[in-house]
Write a protein that holds these residues in place. Structure first.
Motif, PDB file in Angstrom:
ATOM      1  N   LEU A  95     -10.197 -35.352  73.643  1.00  0.00           N
ATOM      2  CA  LEU A  95      -9.246 -35.730  72.849  1.00  0.00           C
ATOM      3  C   LEU A  95      -8.816 -34.872  73.818  1.00  0.00           C
ATOM      4  N   ALA A  96      -8.668 -34.357  74.748  1.00  0.00           N
ATOM      5  CA  ALA A  96      -7.853 -33.281  75.279  1.00  0.00           C
ATOM      6  C   ALA A  96      -6.855 -33.693  76.048  1.00  0.00           C
ATOM      7  N   ALA A 139      -2.354 -37.275  77.682  1.00  0.00           N
ATOM      8  CA  ALA A 139      -1.295 -38.562  77.748  1.00  0.00           C
ATOM      9  C   ALA A 139      -0.180 -39.178  76.793  1.00  0.00           C
ATOM     10  N   GLY A 140      -1.049 -39.065  75.967  1.00  0.00           N
ATOM     11  CA  GLY A 140       0.122 -39.266  74.340  1.00  0.00           C
ATOM     12  C   GLY A 140       1.727 -38.131  74.449  1.00  0.00           C
ATOM     13  N   ILE A 141       1.623 -37.087  74.656  1.00  0.00           N
ATOM     14  CA  ILE A 141       3.049 -36.291  75.057  1.00  0.00           C
ATOM     15  C   ILE A 141       3.722 -36.895  76.810  1.00  0.00           C
ATOM     16  N   TYR A 142       2.893 -37.112  76.890  1.00  0.00           N
ATOM     17  CA  TYR A 142       3.759 -38.023  78.721  1.00  0.00           C
ATOM     18  C   TYR A 142       3.814 -39.249  78.049  1.00  0.00           C
ATOM     19  N   ILE A 146       8.656 -42.653  77.480  1.00  0.00           N
ATOM     20  CA  ILE A 146       8.438 -43.351  77.686  1.00  0.00           C
ATOM     21  C   ILE A 146       8.762 -45.276  76.606  1.00  0.00           C
ATOM     22  N   LEU A 147       7.599 -44.132  75.294  1.00  0.00           N
ATOM     23  CA  LEU A 147       7.704 -45.864  74.693  1.00  0.00           C
ATOM     24  C   LEU A 147       8.646 -45.660  73.961  1.00  0.00           C
ATOM     25  N   GLY A 165       9.674 -37.268  80.498  1.00  0.00           N
ATOM     26  CA  GLY A 165       8.674 -36.536  79.727  1.00  0.00           C
ATOM     27  C   GLY A 165       9.918 -36.345  78.016  1.00  0.00           C
ATOM     28  N   PRO A 166       9.485 -35.464  77.440  1.00  0.00           N
ATOM     29  CA  PRO A 166       9.870 -34.724  76.006  1.00  0.00           C
ATOM     30  C   PRO A 166      11.405 -34.418  76.104  1.00  0.00           C
ATOM     31  N   ASP A 167      12.283 -34.516  75.330  1.00  0.00           N
ATOM     32  CA  ASP A 167      13.384 -33.735  74.488  1.00  0.00           C
ATOM     33  C   ASP A 167      14.306 -33.286  76.145  1.00  0.00           C
ATOM     34  N   TYR A 168      14.632 -34.338  77.048  1.00  0.00           N
ATOM     35  CA  TYR A 168      15.869 -33.542  78.026  1.00  0.00           C
ATOM     36  C   TYR A 168      17.361 -33.334  77.474  1.00  0.00           C
TER      37      TYR A 168
END
Length: 158
Positions: free
Chosen positions: A17-18, A23-26, A30-31, A88-91
């Motif tokens: 799960l971790a 992997a989902g956060i990464y 991109i998606l 990455g998120p929120d750049y």
């Protein structure tokens, strides 16, 4: 041995799960990233640039997951990158009066910086400058991950 089996199953499922969550956060940025500007779009923007600089991977707080590389062009209307950023998120894109290459320096100098806008693509980007912003008052462009307070990259243009 039987009491150990439920504990082992629980541990392996939690680990899976971790790993899936990480992997989902990464992968999510991109998606959901919009289509990146073409090299021609970036070149057209760069043709009006007053300054150029280079994002490099070898900055102090850049690492395998937080980096940028390529040519940055700064004009009175926009900042453009012909290159790549680690996904990455929120750049966020910032202008700074002082060159920084660490998270500690960024956080210390953040009140003196100007947040220009969002960076939503990882292969090339063009971010419009808000009206009235004078990039001549600054000397460095910085990409920062707001969600995780992570330094991504910076380039000094003056």
């Amino acid at each position: 041995m039987k009491p150990f089996k439920p504990l082992l199953l629980t541990a392996t499922h939690l680990l899976s799960l971790a790993i899936g969550f990480a992997a989902g956060i990464y992968a999510l940025p991109i998606l959901i990233a919009p289509e990146a500007p073409t090299a021609q779009d970036v070149a057209a923007q760069a043709s009006t640039a007053q300054w150029t600089a280079t994002f490099r991977r070898d900055l102090k707080d850049s690492d395998a997951l937080h980096w940028g590389e390529g040519q940055v062009s700064i004009s009175a209307q926009a900042i453009a990158l012909e290159g790549r950023l680690a996904p990455g998120p929120d750049y966020k894109l910032y202008l700074s009066p002082t060159f920084v290459e660490t998270e500690a320096d960024f956080n210390r100098l953040k009140p003196q910086m100007l947040r220009v806008g969002d960076v939503k693509t990882f292969d090339n980007f063009i971010v419009a400058l808000p009206q009235g912003v004078d990039p001549a008052k600054f000397n460095t462009v910085i990409v920062w991950c707001e969600s995780f307070n992570e330094f991504i990259t910076a380039a000094q243009y003056r």
